[in-house]
Design a protein around this motif. Structure first.
Motif, PDB file in Angstrom:
ATOM      1  N   LEU A  46       0.822  -1.202   0.000  1.00  0.00           N
ATOM      2  CA  LEU A  46       0.000   0.000   0.000  1.00  0.00           C
ATOM      3  C   LEU A  46       0.863   1.261   0.000  1.00  0.00           C
ATOM      4  O   LEU A  46       0.579   2.217  -0.731  1.00  0.00           O
ATOM      5  CB  LEU A  46      -0.923   0.005   1.218  1.00  0.00           C
ATOM      6  N   ALA A  47       1.921   1.258   0.814  1.00  0.00           N
ATOM      7  CA  ALA A  47       2.814   2.417   0.868  1.00  0.00           C
ATOM      8  C   ALA A  47       3.516   2.619  -0.470  1.00  0.00           C
ATOM      9  O   ALA A  47       3.615   3.750  -0.958  1.00  0.00           O
ATOM     10  CB  ALA A  47       3.832   2.234   1.990  1.00  0.00           C
ATOM     11  N   ARG A  48       3.982   1.552  -1.065  1.00  0.00           N
ATOM     12  CA  ARG A  48       4.668   1.664  -2.357  1.00  0.00           C
ATOM     13  C   ARG A  48       3.730   2.167  -3.441  1.00  0.00           C
ATOM     14  O   ARG A  48       4.097   3.021  -4.246  1.00  0.00           O
ATOM     15  CB  ARG A  48       5.259   0.309  -2.762  1.00  0.00           C
ATOM     16  N   ARG A  49       2.507   1.643  -3.458  1.00  0.00           N
ATOM     17  CA  ARG A  49       1.542   2.059  -4.472  1.00  0.00           C
ATOM     18  C   ARG A  49       1.138   3.524  -4.279  1.00  0.00           C
ATOM     19  O   ARG A  49       1.001   4.273  -5.255  1.00  0.00           O
ATOM     20  CB  ARG A  49       0.318   1.150  -4.403  1.00  0.00           C
ATOM     21  N   SER A  50       0.967   3.942  -3.025  1.00  0.00           N
ATOM     22  CA  SER A  50       0.597   5.337  -2.754  1.00  0.00           C
ATOM     23  C   SER A  50       1.700   6.292  -3.207  1.00  0.00           C
ATOM     24  O   SER A  50       1.429   7.338  -3.813  1.00  0.00           O
ATOM     25  CB  SER A  50       0.327   5.523  -1.259  1.00  0.00           C
ATOM     26  N   ALA A  51       2.955   5.935  -2.911  1.00  0.00           N
ATOM     27  CA  ALA A  51       4.080   6.771  -3.327  1.00  0.00           C
ATOM     28  C   ALA A  51       4.200   6.820  -4.847  1.00  0.00           C
ATOM     29  O   ALA A  51       4.517   7.866  -5.422  1.00  0.00           O
ATOM     30  CB  ALA A  51       5.372   6.257  -2.710  1.00  0.00           C
ATOM     31  N   GLU A  52       3.920   5.704  -5.505  1.00  0.00           N
ATOM     32  CA  GLU A  52       3.990   5.659  -6.965  1.00  0.00           C
ATOM     33  C   GLU A  52       2.924   6.555  -7.585  1.00  0.00           C
ATOM     34  O   GLU A  52       3.192   7.288  -8.561  1.00  0.00           O
ATOM     35  CB  GLU A  52       3.805   4.219  -7.440  1.00  0.00           C
ATOM     36  N   ILE A  53       1.722   6.515  -7.029  1.00  0.00           N
ATOM     37  CA  ILE A  53       0.644   7.381  -7.532  1.00  0.00           C
ATOM     38  C   ILE A  53       1.001   8.848  -7.322  1.00  0.00           C
ATOM     39  O   ILE A  53       0.796   9.694  -8.203  1.00  0.00           O
ATOM     40  CB  ILE A  53      -0.686   7.028  -6.824  1.00  0.00           C
ATOM     41  N   TYR A  54       1.558   9.154  -6.145  1.00  0.00           N
ATOM     42  CA  TYR A  54       1.936  10.533  -5.826  1.00  0.00           C
ATOM     43  C   TYR A  54       2.966  11.070  -6.811  1.00  0.00           C
ATOM     44  O   TYR A  54       2.788  12.152  -7.403  1.00  0.00           O
ATOM     45  CB  TYR A  54       2.473  10.578  -4.398  1.00  0.00           C
ATOM     46  N   THR A  55       4.050  10.349  -7.025  1.00  0.00           N
ATOM     47  CA  THR A  55       5.102  10.846  -7.916  1.00  0.00           C
ATOM     48  C   THR A  55       4.642  10.900  -9.369  1.00  0.00           C
ATOM     49  O   THR A  55       4.958  11.848 -10.089  1.00  0.00           O
ATOM     50  CB  THR A  55       6.353   9.960  -7.803  1.00  0.00           C
ATOM     51  N   THR A  56       3.883   9.902  -9.795  1.00  0.00           N
ATOM     52  CA  THR A  56       3.408   9.884 -11.179  1.00  0.00           C
ATOM     53  C   THR A  56       2.438  11.025 -11.446  1.00  0.00           C
ATOM     54  O   THR A  56       2.525  11.710 -12.479  1.00  0.00           O
ATOM     55  CB  THR A  56       2.726   8.542 -11.494  1.00  0.00           C
ATOM     56  N   LEU A  57       1.520  11.254 -10.508  1.00  0.00           N
ATOM     57  CA  LEU A  57       0.517  12.299 -10.681  1.00  0.00           C
ATOM     58  C   LEU A  57       1.152  13.686 -10.688  1.00  0.00           C
ATOM     59  O   LEU A  57       0.867  14.512 -11.569  1.00  0.00           O
ATOM     60  CB  LEU A  57      -0.517  12.202  -9.559  1.00  0.00           C
ATOM     61  N   VAL A  58       2.020  13.944  -9.724  1.00  0.00           N
ATOM     62  CA  VAL A  58       2.611  15.283  -9.600  1.00  0.00           C
ATOM     63  C   VAL A  58       3.530  15.588 -10.775  1.00  0.00           C
ATOM     64  O   VAL A  58       3.505  16.691 -11.333  1.00  0.00           O
ATOM     65  CB  VAL A  58       3.373  15.402  -8.266  1.00  0.00           C
ATOM     66  N   ARG A  59       4.338  14.608 -11.177  1.00  0.00           N
ATOM     67  CA  ARG A  59       5.284  14.861 -12.268  1.00  0.00           C
ATOM     68  C   ARG A  59       4.606  14.887 -13.630  1.00  0.00           C
ATOM     69  O   ARG A  59       5.216  15.333 -14.610  1.00  0.00           O
ATOM     70  CB  ARG A  59       6.391  13.801 -12.257  1.00  0.00           C
ATOM     71  N   GLY A  60       3.360  14.453 -13.702  1.00  0.00           N
ATOM     72  CA  GLY A  60       2.657  14.434 -14.978  1.00  0.00           C
ATOM     73  C   GLY A  60       1.803  15.656 -15.245  1.00  0.00           C
ATOM     74  O   GLY A  60       1.235  15.782 -16.334  1.00  0.00           O
ATOM     75  N   VAL A  61       1.699  16.561 -14.259  1.00  0.00           N
ATOM     76  CA  VAL A  61       0.866  17.762 -14.406  1.00  0.00           C
ATOM     77  C   VAL A  61       1.763  18.996 -14.368  1.00  0.00           C
ATOM     78  O   VAL A  61       2.667  19.075 -13.527  1.00  0.00           O
ATOM     79  CB  VAL A  61      -0.189  17.836 -13.275  1.00  0.00           C
ATOM     80  N   ILE A 106       5.083  19.544  -5.173  1.00  0.00           N
ATOM     81  CA  ILE A 106       5.618  19.243  -6.506  1.00  0.00           C
ATOM     82  C   ILE A 106       7.040  18.695  -6.411  1.00  0.00           C
ATOM     83  O   ILE A 106       7.361  17.628  -6.949  1.00  0.00           O
ATOM     84  CB  ILE A 106       5.592  20.506  -7.390  1.00  0.00           C
ATOM     85  N   PHE A 107       7.897  19.432  -5.718  1.00  0.00           N
ATOM     86  CA  PHE A 107       9.300  19.010  -5.680  1.00  0.00           C
ATOM     87  C   PHE A 107       9.534  17.888  -4.677  1.00  0.00           C
ATOM     88  O   PHE A 107      10.586  17.241  -4.719  1.00  0.00           O
ATOM     89  CB  PHE A 107      10.192  20.216  -5.402  1.00  0.00           C
ATOM     90  N   GLY A 108       8.567  17.642  -3.794  1.00  0.00           N
ATOM     91  CA  GLY A 108       8.653  16.456  -2.964  1.00  0.00           C
ATOM     92  C   GLY A 108       8.673  15.193  -3.812  1.00  0.00           C
ATOM     93  O   GLY A 108       9.337  14.207  -3.466  1.00  0.00           O
ATOM     94  N   ALA A 109       7.953  15.220  -4.943  1.00  0.00           N
ATOM     95  CA  ALA A 109       7.940  14.063  -5.839  1.00  0.00           C
ATOM     96  C   ALA A 109       9.316  13.850  -6.470  1.00  0.00           C
ATOM     97  O   ALA A 109       9.774  12.706  -6.625  1.00  0.00           O
ATOM     98  CB  ALA A 109       6.888  14.262  -6.933  1.00  0.00           C
TER      99      ALA A 109
END
Length: 229
Positions: A46-61, A106-109
């Motif tokens: 769950l932690a890995r998936r949440s972090a993956e969603i966070y970085t993918t979403l932020v870096r894609g916008v 943003i830069f946290g990602a």
């Protein structure tokens, strides 16, 4: 030149606002980056998936879209929640808070990937040696992981920080009186927009130059005793 002297207080206040915004957003980015790196290296799916969603979403916008979304949409959502729950009537989110929080997220990602790569670069045998010696986790982190993580992360950290410092210019679109906003306002009112934008250009170069010198000194400190190929 006389115009720059006349408007120097406006330029200096904008520069100070830019520096404050950059430092506050950097502190937030480091927190999100460390938490994100921990989550990506965690054994929890769950932690890995949440972090993956966070970085993918932020870096894609685009950064500008996120700043506008948080400032306008976030304020509406926050006050709607207060109205529904009855906890508050109306709260106005300041431009500084909205800008710092958004840039920090943003830069946290980006820092997440920087720290994750740095931790993965540490030889696993060193951590296992600490465990076999009976060292507690806090001691392993302080004496084995942290010093090497900083050394491996500094090149990426420097690049992220310099980009983040320049990204603060985007908050001028929501009316925060940073360096770009004040320089643009002064240039438009005097009809000398190029002069004031050139002044902002020079000030940003000075800020990035100082940052680069400081971070190079930090990198030399953490690289003592390291033999480079």
């Amino acid at each position: 030149m006389d115009l720059l002297v006349e408007y120097q207080s406006q330029l200096l206040s904008g520069t100070w606002m830019t520096v404050k915004l950059a430092l506050v957003s950097l502190a937030l980015a480091l927190v999100f980056g460390l938490l994100g790196a921990w989550a990506k290296l965690s054994s929890s799916r769950l932690a890995r998936r949440s972090a993956e969603i966070y970085t993918t979403l932020v870096r894609g916008v685009p950064d500008l879209v996120l700043i506008l979304l948080v400032f306008f949409g976030g304020q509406v959502a926050f006050n709607w929640f207060g109205y529904v729950t009855g906890l508050w009537d109306f709260v106005e989110i300041s431009k500084f808070v909205a800008g710092a929080a958004t840039i920090g997220v943003i830069f946290g990602a980006y820092f997440t990937e920087t720290f994750r790569g740095a931790i993965m670069a540490i030889p696993r045998g060193q951590i296992e040696a600490g465990i076999s010696c009976g060292m507690p986790r806090q001691l392993i982190f302080r004496h084995i992981i942290w010093p090497q993580m900083v050394r491996y992360a500094l090149p990426g950290f420097t690049n992220n920080w310099l980009v983040q410092l320049k990204t603060t210019a985007l908050v001028s679109v929501i009316g925060l009186q940073d360096l770009v906003y004040n320089a643009f306002t002064a240039g438009r009112s005097t009809g000398q927009l190029f002069t004031f934008m050139a002044a902002a250009f020079v000030i940003y170069l000075i800020l990035t130059g100082i940052s680069d010198l400081v971070l190079r000194a930090v990198e030399r400190r953490y690289s003592r005793g390291v033999v480079r190929a």
